[in-house]
Write an enzyme that holds these catalytic residues in place. Sequence first.
Site, PDB file in Angstrom:
ATOM      1  N   GLU A  74      -1.344   6.799  -3.461  1.00  0.00           N
ATOM      2  CA  GLU A  74      -2.397   7.651  -2.894  1.00  0.00           C
ATOM      3  C   GLU A  74      -2.956   8.509  -4.023  1.00  0.00           C
ATOM      4  OE1 GLU A  74      -0.726  10.075   0.163  1.00  0.00           O
ATOM      5  OE2 GLU A  74      -0.357   8.358   1.481  1.00  0.00           O
ATOM      6  N   PRO A  75      -4.088   9.168  -3.783  1.00  0.00           N
ATOM      7  CA  PRO A  75      -4.621  10.038  -4.848  1.00  0.00           C
ATOM      8  C   PRO A  75      -3.576  11.044  -5.341  1.00  0.00           C
ATOM      9  CG  PRO A  75      -6.255   9.771  -3.119  1.00  0.00           C
ATOM     10  CD  PRO A  75      -5.010   9.072  -2.626  1.00  0.00           C
TER      11      PRO A  75
ATOM     12  N   HIS B 164      -6.982 -11.845 -36.247  1.00  0.00           N
ATOM     13  CA  HIS B 164      -8.278 -12.512 -36.105  1.00  0.00           C
ATOM     14  C   HIS B 164      -9.376 -11.808 -36.913  1.00  0.00           C
ATOM     15  CE1 HIS B 164      -6.515 -14.613 -32.612  1.00  0.00           C
ATOM     16  NE2 HIS B 164      -7.547 -15.424 -32.640  1.00  0.00           N
TER      17      HIS B 164
ATOM     18  N   ASP C  78      11.465  -2.770  -7.535  1.00  0.00           N
ATOM     19  CA  ASP C  78      12.444  -3.353  -8.474  1.00  0.00           C
ATOM     20  C   ASP C  78      12.195  -4.846  -8.642  1.00  0.00           C
ATOM     21  OD1 ASP C  78      13.836  -1.157  -9.291  1.00  0.00           O
ATOM     22  OD2 ASP C  78      15.569  -1.465  -7.976  1.00  0.00           O
TER      23      ASP C  78
ATOM     24  N   ARG D 245      -8.093 -20.519 -40.643  1.00  0.00           N
ATOM     25  CA  ARG D 245      -9.027 -19.666 -41.378  1.00  0.00           C
ATOM     26  C   ARG D 245      -8.620 -19.535 -42.852  1.00  0.00           C
ATOM     27  NH1 ARG D 245     -13.859 -16.839 -41.734  1.00  0.00           N
ATOM     28  NH2 ARG D 245     -13.523 -14.690 -42.455  1.00  0.00           N
TER      29      ARG D 245
ATOM     30  N   ALA E  85       0.831  -1.208   0.000  1.00  0.00           N
ATOM     31  CA  ALA E  85       0.000   0.000   0.000  1.00  0.00           C
ATOM     32  C   ALA E  85       0.861   1.251   0.000  1.00  0.00           C
ATOM     33  CB  ALA E  85      -0.948  -0.022   1.196  1.00  0.00           C
TER      34      ALA E  85
ATOM     35  N   ARG F 183       8.424  -5.381 -10.349  1.00  0.00           N
ATOM     36  CA  ARG F 183       8.346  -5.040 -11.783  1.00  0.00           C
ATOM     37  C   ARG F 183       8.785  -6.215 -12.663  1.00  0.00           C
ATOM     38  NH1 ARG F 183      10.735   1.066 -10.618  1.00  0.00           N
ATOM     39  NH2 ARG F 183       8.710   1.938 -10.007  1.00  0.00           N
TER      40      ARG F 183
ATOM     41  N   GLU G  38       2.809  -0.668 -11.015  1.00  0.00           N
ATOM     42  CA  GLU G  38       4.167  -0.857 -10.487  1.00  0.00           C
ATOM     43  C   GLU G  38       5.193   0.026 -11.204  1.00  0.00           C
ATOM     44  OE1 GLU G  38       5.313  -4.778  -9.322  1.00  0.00           O
ATOM     45  OE2 GLU G  38       3.238  -5.381  -9.020  1.00  0.00           O
ATOM     46  N   GLY G  39       4.699   1.158 -11.676  1.00  0.00           N
ATOM     47  CA  GLY G  39       5.557   2.116 -12.375  1.00  0.00           C
ATOM     48  C   GLY G  39       5.207   2.125 -13.852  1.00  0.00           C
TER      49      GLY G  39
HETATM   50  N1  COS Z   1      16.511   0.662  -4.529  1.00  0.00           N
HETATM   51  C1  COS Z   1      17.026   1.214  -3.412  1.00  0.00           C
HETATM   52  N2  COS Z   1      17.059   2.541  -3.186  1.00  0.00           N
HETATM   53  C2  COS Z   1      16.541   3.343  -4.125  1.00  0.00           C
HETATM   54  C3  COS Z   1      15.986   2.851  -5.308  1.00  0.00           C
HETATM   55  C4  COS Z   1      15.986   1.458  -5.496  1.00  0.00           C
HETATM   56  N3  COS Z   1      15.469   0.915  -6.598  1.00  0.00           N
HETATM   57  N4  COS Z   1      15.550   3.871  -6.055  1.00  0.00           N
HETATM   58  C5  COS Z   1      15.826   4.988  -5.376  1.00  0.00           C
HETATM   59  N5  COS Z   1      16.440   4.658  -4.204  1.00  0.00           N
HETATM   60  C6  COS Z   1      16.927   5.594  -3.190  1.00  0.00           C
HETATM   61  C7  COS Z   1      18.057   6.418  -3.770  1.00  0.00           C
HETATM   62  O1  COS Z   1      19.300   5.791  -3.569  1.00  0.00           O
HETATM   63  C8  COS Z   1      17.930   7.694  -3.012  1.00  0.00           C
HETATM   64  O2  COS Z   1      18.515   7.570  -1.725  1.00  0.00           O
HETATM   65  P1  COS Z   1      19.782   8.479  -1.316  1.00  0.00           P
HETATM   66  O3  COS Z   1      19.284   9.886  -1.416  1.00  0.00           O
HETATM   67  O4  COS Z   1      20.079   8.018   0.067  1.00  0.00           O
HETATM   68  O5  COS Z   1      20.828   8.155  -2.325  1.00  0.00           O
HETATM   69  C9  COS Z   1      16.444   7.852  -2.796  1.00  0.00           C
HETATM   70  O6  COS Z   1      15.899   6.538  -2.889  1.00  0.00           O
HETATM   71  C10 COS Z   1      15.807   8.759  -3.813  1.00  0.00           C
HETATM   72  O7  COS Z   1      16.172   8.263  -5.083  1.00  0.00           O
HETATM   73  P2  COS Z   1      15.857   9.068  -6.404  1.00  0.00           P
HETATM   74  O8  COS Z   1      16.296  10.496  -6.223  1.00  0.00           O
HETATM   75  O9  COS Z   1      16.367   8.299  -7.566  1.00  0.00           O
HETATM   76  O10 COS Z   1      14.304   9.019  -6.391  1.00  0.00           O
HETATM   77  P3  COS Z   1      13.351   9.843  -7.246  1.00  0.00           P
HETATM   78  O11 COS Z   1      12.508  10.659  -6.356  1.00  0.00           O
HETATM   79  O12 COS Z   1      14.074  10.512  -8.362  1.00  0.00           O
HETATM   80  O13 COS Z   1      12.476   8.641  -7.863  1.00  0.00           O
HETATM   81  C11 COS Z   1      10.943   7.734  -9.406  1.00  0.00           C
HETATM   82  C12 COS Z   1      11.683   8.944  -8.896  1.00  0.00           C
HETATM   83  C13 COS Z   1       9.982   8.246 -10.453  1.00  0.00           C
HETATM   84  C14 COS Z   1      11.909   6.756 -10.054  1.00  0.00           C
HETATM   85  C15 COS Z   1      10.206   7.009  -8.257  1.00  0.00           C
HETATM   86  O14 COS Z   1       9.448   7.927  -7.510  1.00  0.00           O
HETATM   87  C16 COS Z   1       9.298   5.922  -8.779  1.00  0.00           C
HETATM   88  O15 COS Z   1       9.730   4.807  -9.076  1.00  0.00           O
HETATM   89  N6  COS Z   1       7.985   6.272  -8.917  1.00  0.00           N
HETATM   90  C17 COS Z   1       6.989   5.304  -9.374  1.00  0.00           C
HETATM   91  C18 COS Z   1       6.306   4.725  -8.206  1.00  0.00           C
HETATM   92  C19 COS Z   1       5.534   3.507  -8.611  1.00  0.00           C
HETATM   93  O16 COS Z   1       6.054   2.592  -9.226  1.00  0.00           O
HETATM   94  N7  COS Z   1       4.281   3.501  -8.229  1.00  0.00           N
HETATM   95  C20 COS Z   1       3.464   2.373  -8.435  1.00  0.00           C
HETATM   96  C21 COS Z   1       3.074   1.892  -7.073  1.00  0.00           C
HETATM   97  S1  COS Z   1       2.709   0.220  -6.929  1.00  0.00           S
HETATM   98  S2  COS Z   1       1.233  -0.127  -8.148  1.00  0.00           S
END
Ligand code: COS
Length: 377
Positions: free
Chosen positions: A125-126, A336, A238, A266, A122, A241, A361-362
């Site tokens: 969020e909105p 089809h 990670d 067909r 979870a 995905r 998941e992104g």
């Molecule tokens: N594993 C471990 N640590 C991670 C990481 C990963 N995959 N990705 C980022 N971090 C850490 C970074 O190391 C950083 O820590 P430090 O400042 O201590 O170095 C911190 O998290 C912030 O990293 P970063 O600056 O790269 O994050 P961003 O805010 O730029 O991330 C994205 C942006 C868009 C990549 C991120 O917010 C994201 O993946 N968003 C999508 C969310 C998503 O998938 N939502 C679906 C939900 S589930 S249906």
Amino acid sequence: MDFTFTEEQVLIQNMVREFAEKEVKPIAAEIDKTHRFPKETVKKMADLNLFGLGIPEEYGGTGVDTLASCLAYEEMGKVCASHATIISVHSMGTKPIVYFGSEEQKKKYLPDVAKNGIACFALTEPGAGTDAASQSSRGVRQGDKFILNGSKIFITSGSEGRLYCIFVMTQPDKGLKGISCFIVKRDNPGLKIGQLEEKLGICASATAELVLDNLEVSAADMIGAEGDGFRIAMRCLDSGRIGVAALATGIAQAALDAAVAYIKDRKQFGKPLAANQGLQWYVADMAAQIEAARLLTYKAAILNDQPGRHSKETAIAKLVAANTAMDVTRLSIQLHGGIGYTKHHSVERFLRDAKITEIYEGTSEVMKMVISGSVLA
Ligand code: COS
């Protein structure tokens, strides 16, 4: 590079293929149409230990590697993406505990969800989708407890969970370093199930809103340290995905298989459709794309079990597999013709189910942010 599966991987692949064909295929169209969560097959998946995928054996799981789990999601994805989503997103829901939980938390919480399912992740969020760090839900410390308030949306299996890993902001002044993750059991009176979404695809997976209403949780149920939440979420995504990439590959393969069977059978202008070179070229493109998606997914799965961060390889696998699922399902309908646009065949469901793999998941755009961020670093 060795492309041979282990005995265990083949065993899981065959078991899920057989189960999906025998138990899931007969209900796949019905649950898609009625948007019914398939409790009966979920129970059977639990009996087959499919909720133990990705959980170590000492905590009641299967102990198998990420590649074996992906083979399971791919096989399930060929038949029903809702079922594949239920098991793969459950696995991601357990990951905060598997990867970051204390020994005590692992022993206390993992065996039950490994046996029965379902763990929910979870985060969304909105106001916090792609910008996952801008969490509005709050956790306020009161002695040895935290009181959580806010709401979460689009939570896969949200109405069916036994356990929830919930991310909230506990130190708003610290931004993404102020997010913390808590383990919450379904019977917590502060956890309310909100609205269920009506969706374009994966209609049988229950996608729910969660309301955190003065939800009391012990500080002992925080995963990792206060402020670790964002890092935990990103690491677990990670892993999750790769599961999406696997099930997207499965959807694409099923769409190609259906198209091949159809165009061989067909006849138009006195010969099978498959005798037309123009259509053969579609088939070649579809097969080549699927093979690329599959290999990238397997590579990401193998890397996921090795030390270090493999965000780029995971993002490439998800991006390519989701593109493939969309391209191949669209072409399958095209091959089809009119019948593919109707409910007589499963290919229209495959297209609707494929679409979510570009979003959850992104999104594919987030995958490109992760890939380009790594390439340009
Ligand atoms: N594993 C471990 N640590 C991670 C990481 C990963 N995959 N990705 C980022 N971090 C850490 C970074 O190391 C950083 O820590 P430090 O400042 O201590 O170095 C911190 O998290 C912030 O990293 P970063 O600056 O790269 O994050 P961003 O805010 O730029 O991330 C994205 C942006 C868009 C990549 C991120 O917010 C994201 O993946 N968003 C999508 C969310 C998503 O998938 N939502 C679906 C939900 S589930 S249906």
